[in-house]
Write a protein that holds these residues in place. Structure first.
Motif, PDB file in Angstrom:
ATOM      1  N   LEU A  33       0.838  -1.210   0.000  1.00  0.00           N
ATOM      2  CA  LEU A  33       0.000   0.000   0.000  1.00  0.00           C
ATOM      3  C   LEU A  33       0.868   1.254   0.000  1.00  0.00           C
ATOM      4  CD1 LEU A  33      -2.805   1.329   0.174  1.00  0.00           C
ATOM      5  CD2 LEU A  33      -2.707   1.007   2.644  1.00  0.00           C
ATOM      6  N   THR A  34       1.826   1.317   0.913  1.00  0.00           N
ATOM      7  CA  THR A  34       2.664   2.519   1.001  1.00  0.00           C
ATOM      8  C   THR A  34       3.672   2.581  -0.138  1.00  0.00           C
ATOM      9  OG1 THR A  34       4.108   1.416   2.624  1.00  0.00           O
ATOM     10  CG2 THR A  34       2.335   2.813   3.486  1.00  0.00           C
ATOM     11  N   ARG A  35       4.134   1.421  -0.629  1.00  0.00           N
ATOM     12  CA  ARG A  35       5.050   1.410  -1.773  1.00  0.00           C
ATOM     13  C   ARG A  35       4.347   1.914  -3.029  1.00  0.00           C
ATOM     14  NH1 ARG A  35       9.601   2.430  -4.387  1.00  0.00           N
ATOM     15  NH2 ARG A  35       9.709   1.239  -6.314  1.00  0.00           N
ATOM     16  N   ALA A  36       3.119   1.459  -3.265  1.00  0.00           N
ATOM     17  CA  ALA A  36       2.367   1.916  -4.431  1.00  0.00           C
ATOM     18  C   ALA A  36       2.135   3.428  -4.361  1.00  0.00           C
ATOM     19  CB  ALA A  36       1.050   1.165  -4.549  1.00  0.00           C
ATOM     20  N   ALA A  37       1.860   3.937  -3.171  1.00  0.00           N
ATOM     21  CA  ALA A  37       1.686   5.386  -3.009  1.00  0.00           C
ATOM     22  C   ALA A  37       2.997   6.117  -3.283  1.00  0.00           C
ATOM     23  CB  ALA A  37       1.172   5.695  -1.607  1.00  0.00           C
ATOM     24  N   ASP A  38       4.099   5.572  -2.789  1.00  0.00           N
ATOM     25  CA  ASP A  38       5.414   6.161  -3.018  1.00  0.00           C
ATOM     26  C   ASP A  38       5.726   6.200  -4.512  1.00  0.00           C
ATOM     27  OD1 ASP A  38       8.004   7.140  -1.973  1.00  0.00           O
ATOM     28  OD2 ASP A  38       8.787   5.245  -2.756  1.00  0.00           O
ATOM     29  N   VAL A  39       5.427   5.119  -5.224  1.00  0.00           N
ATOM     30  CA  VAL A  39       5.638   5.059  -6.671  1.00  0.00           C
ATOM     31  C   VAL A  39       4.762   6.095  -7.374  1.00  0.00           C
ATOM     32  CG1 VAL A  39       5.212   3.622  -8.717  1.00  0.00           C
ATOM     33  CG2 VAL A  39       6.420   2.666  -6.754  1.00  0.00           C
ATOM     34  N   THR A  40       3.518   6.212  -6.939  1.00  0.00           N
ATOM     35  CA  THR A  40       2.603   7.181  -7.548  1.00  0.00           C
ATOM     36  C   THR A  40       3.171   8.594  -7.417  1.00  0.00           C
ATOM     37  OG1 THR A  40       0.723   5.739  -7.063  1.00  0.00           O
ATOM     38  CG2 THR A  40       0.229   8.049  -7.517  1.00  0.00           C
ATOM     39  N   ILE A  41       3.700   8.919  -6.248  1.00  0.00           N
ATOM     40  CA  ILE A  41       4.287  10.248  -6.031  1.00  0.00           C
ATOM     41  C   ILE A  41       5.526  10.430  -6.896  1.00  0.00           C
ATOM     42  CG2 ILE A  41       5.487  11.712  -4.358  1.00  0.00           C
ATOM     43  CD1 ILE A  41       3.564  10.508  -2.210  1.00  0.00           C
ATOM     44  N   LYS A  42       6.442   9.457  -6.871  1.00  0.00           N
ATOM     45  CA  LYS A  42       7.712   9.620  -7.601  1.00  0.00           C
ATOM     46  C   LYS A  42       7.512   9.683  -9.109  1.00  0.00           C
ATOM     47  CE  LYS A  42       9.618   4.957  -8.257  1.00  0.00           C
ATOM     48  NZ  LYS A  42       9.927   5.058  -9.683  1.00  0.00           N
ATOM     49  N   GLU A  43       6.439   9.061  -9.594  1.00  0.00           N
ATOM     50  CA  GLU A  43       6.143   9.081 -11.025  1.00  0.00           C
ATOM     51  C   GLU A  43       5.255  10.265 -11.412  1.00  0.00           C
ATOM     52  OE1 GLU A  43       7.522   7.142 -13.288  1.00  0.00           O
ATOM     53  OE2 GLU A  43       8.615   5.935 -11.811  1.00  0.00           O
ATOM     54  N   ASN A  44       4.983  11.159 -10.455  1.00  0.00           N
ATOM     55  CA  ASN A  44       4.160  12.347 -10.689  1.00  0.00           C
ATOM     56  C   ASN A  44       2.766  12.011 -11.194  1.00  0.00           C
ATOM     57  OD1 ASN A  44       6.061  14.406  -9.910  1.00  0.00           O
ATOM     58  ND2 ASN A  44       7.186  13.857 -11.754  1.00  0.00           N
ATOM     59  N   ARG A  45       2.192  10.958 -10.620  1.00  0.00           N
ATOM     60  CA  ARG A  45       0.827  10.565 -10.951  1.00  0.00           C
ATOM     61  C   ARG A  45      -0.107  11.065  -9.854  1.00  0.00           C
ATOM     62  NH1 ARG A  45       2.985   4.599 -12.324  1.00  0.00           N
ATOM     63  NH2 ARG A  45       4.116   5.148 -14.218  1.00  0.00           N
ATOM     64  N   LYS A  46      -1.376  11.032 -10.139  1.00  0.00           N
ATOM     65  CA  LYS A  46      -2.394  11.521  -9.209  1.00  0.00           C
ATOM     66  C   LYS A  46      -2.518  10.577  -8.012  1.00  0.00           C
ATOM     67  CE  LYS A  46      -5.768  14.437  -8.432  1.00  0.00           C
ATOM     68  NZ  LYS A  46      -5.444  15.824  -8.160  1.00  0.00           N
ATOM     69  N   LEU A  47      -2.314  11.107  -6.803  1.00  0.00           N
ATOM     70  CA  LEU A  47      -2.545  10.370  -5.560  1.00  0.00           C
ATOM     71  C   LEU A  47      -3.554  11.165  -4.738  1.00  0.00           C
ATOM     72  CD1 LEU A  47      -2.037   8.121  -3.471  1.00  0.00           C
ATOM     73  CD2 LEU A  47      -0.069   9.451  -2.665  1.00  0.00           C
ATOM     74  N   ILE A  48      -4.602  10.465  -4.314  1.00  0.00           N
ATOM     75  CA  ILE A  48      -5.647  11.068  -3.489  1.00  0.00           C
ATOM     76  C   ILE A  48      -5.711  10.276  -2.194  1.00  0.00           C
ATOM     77  CG2 ILE A  48      -8.118  11.609  -3.321  1.00  0.00           C
ATOM     78  CD1 ILE A  48      -8.069  11.326  -6.508  1.00  0.00           C
TER      79      ILE A  48
END
Length: 184
Positions: A102-117
């Motif tokens: 869960l936290t890794r996927a969120a970290d990837v979303t942030i580092k790839e500049n994708r939308k995280l809500i």
């Protein structure tokens, strides 16, 4: 469209369940990951077990599986939503602790500049909670508290849940007709 949906242990699993149902109806590909407490809270609050929850998603990934596709930046996604998002999860994501999927996927979303809500439901909020959410906001994460509006005169809990799900969908630019728009 491909969306990662995370359900963590904060109260408010009803929002995550409702989001999954709507995304399923809209034909959006979903990748679900649920924390241990997220599973517990969903069963306690919604009377939905993990198998039923899995059936609402296109794909399900075990939270301990750090080799799952959603743990890699090369796996393209359009957005990730953590709903509900516990303060533990917010803290982990805000501080780069990627010790589960869960936290890794969120970290990837942030580092790839994708939308995280992230959809926190905690109240009251401490200074630590607010600082972690501010840290996330400054990195481009959308912090969308589960605070339904009442200007539309909701008549049921379902109406209030729909208002939050509608806001989440709006953030991802997914068309819906869950709630009337202001002025309509």
């Amino acid at each position: 469209m491909r969306v990662v949906v995370g359900i963590s242990g904060g109260s408010g699993s009803i929002y995550g369940v409702a989001l999954l149902k709507v995304l399923q109806e809209l034909g959006v590909e979903t990748h679900l990951v649920v924390s241990t407490l997220g599973e517990y809270v969903t069963e306690h609050e919604c009377d939905i077990n993990l198998e039923e929850l899995k059936s609402l998603a296109t794909y399900y990934h075990e939270n301990k599986d750090l080799a799952a596709p959603i743990a890699s930046g090369s796996f393209l996604t359009d957005a990730m939503v953590i709903v509900p998002c516990s303060m533990k999860t917010i803290s982990a994501v805000a501080n780069g602790l990627s010790d589960n999927l869960l936290t890794r996927a969120a970290d990837v979303t942030i580092k790839e500049n994708r939308k995280l809500i992230v959809v926190p439901r905690e109240t009251p909020l401490s200074s630590i909670h607010l600082e972690n959410m501010l840290k996330l906001s400054r990195t481009g994460v959308t912090v969308l508290p589960a605070s339904p509006g009442f200007y539309s005169h909701p008549e049921s809990i379902g109406d209030m849940v729909s208002s939050i799900v509608a806001r989440i969908l709006d953030q991802m630019r997914i068309e819906h007709n869950l709630i009337p728009r202001w002025g309509e």
